[in-house]
Write a protein that holds these residues in place. Sequence first.
Motif: not given
Length: 103
Positions: A32-36, A52-63, A65-77
Motif C-alpha cells: 500500500l506504501n502509505n506514508p501515514n 505489535h506497535i502501529s502508528s497512524f496519522k489519524n483514525e481514517d488511516v487506521q481504518k 489496516l482494520f479493513e485489510l483482508p489479510s489483517f482480518i484473517e490474521f486476527q481471526k486465526q
Amino acid sequence: MKTVKVTYTVQPSFVEQNKVNVATFINDLKKLNNPNLRYGAFLKEDGKTFVHISSFKNEDVQKVLFELPSFIEFQKQRDNSGLELEPQIETLDHIATTAPTLD
C-alpha cells in the motif's frame, strides 16, 4: 499521530503460523506504501508473546489496516488459536523519535 501497542501470547504450537500470518499482512501493508501508517511486530524472549506497535496519522488511516483482508484473517486465526493471553491494547502518547513523525 496515534500509536497503539498490542501484546498477546499464543500457544507454542501456533507461533510459526502466527509469524506467517503477521508477515502476510505486513507485506500487504508495504504494498500500500502509505506514508501515514507505520507497523512493526516483535516476538518477546519467551518465544510466544507478540508485540505489535502501529502508528497512524489519524483514525481514517487506521481504518486502512482494520479493513485489510489479510489483517482480518490474521486476527481471526489468532483469536481462534486458543490464546494463552488475550490481546492487551495500549494507546501511547508520542514524546520523541529519531524517525520523522506522522503529525
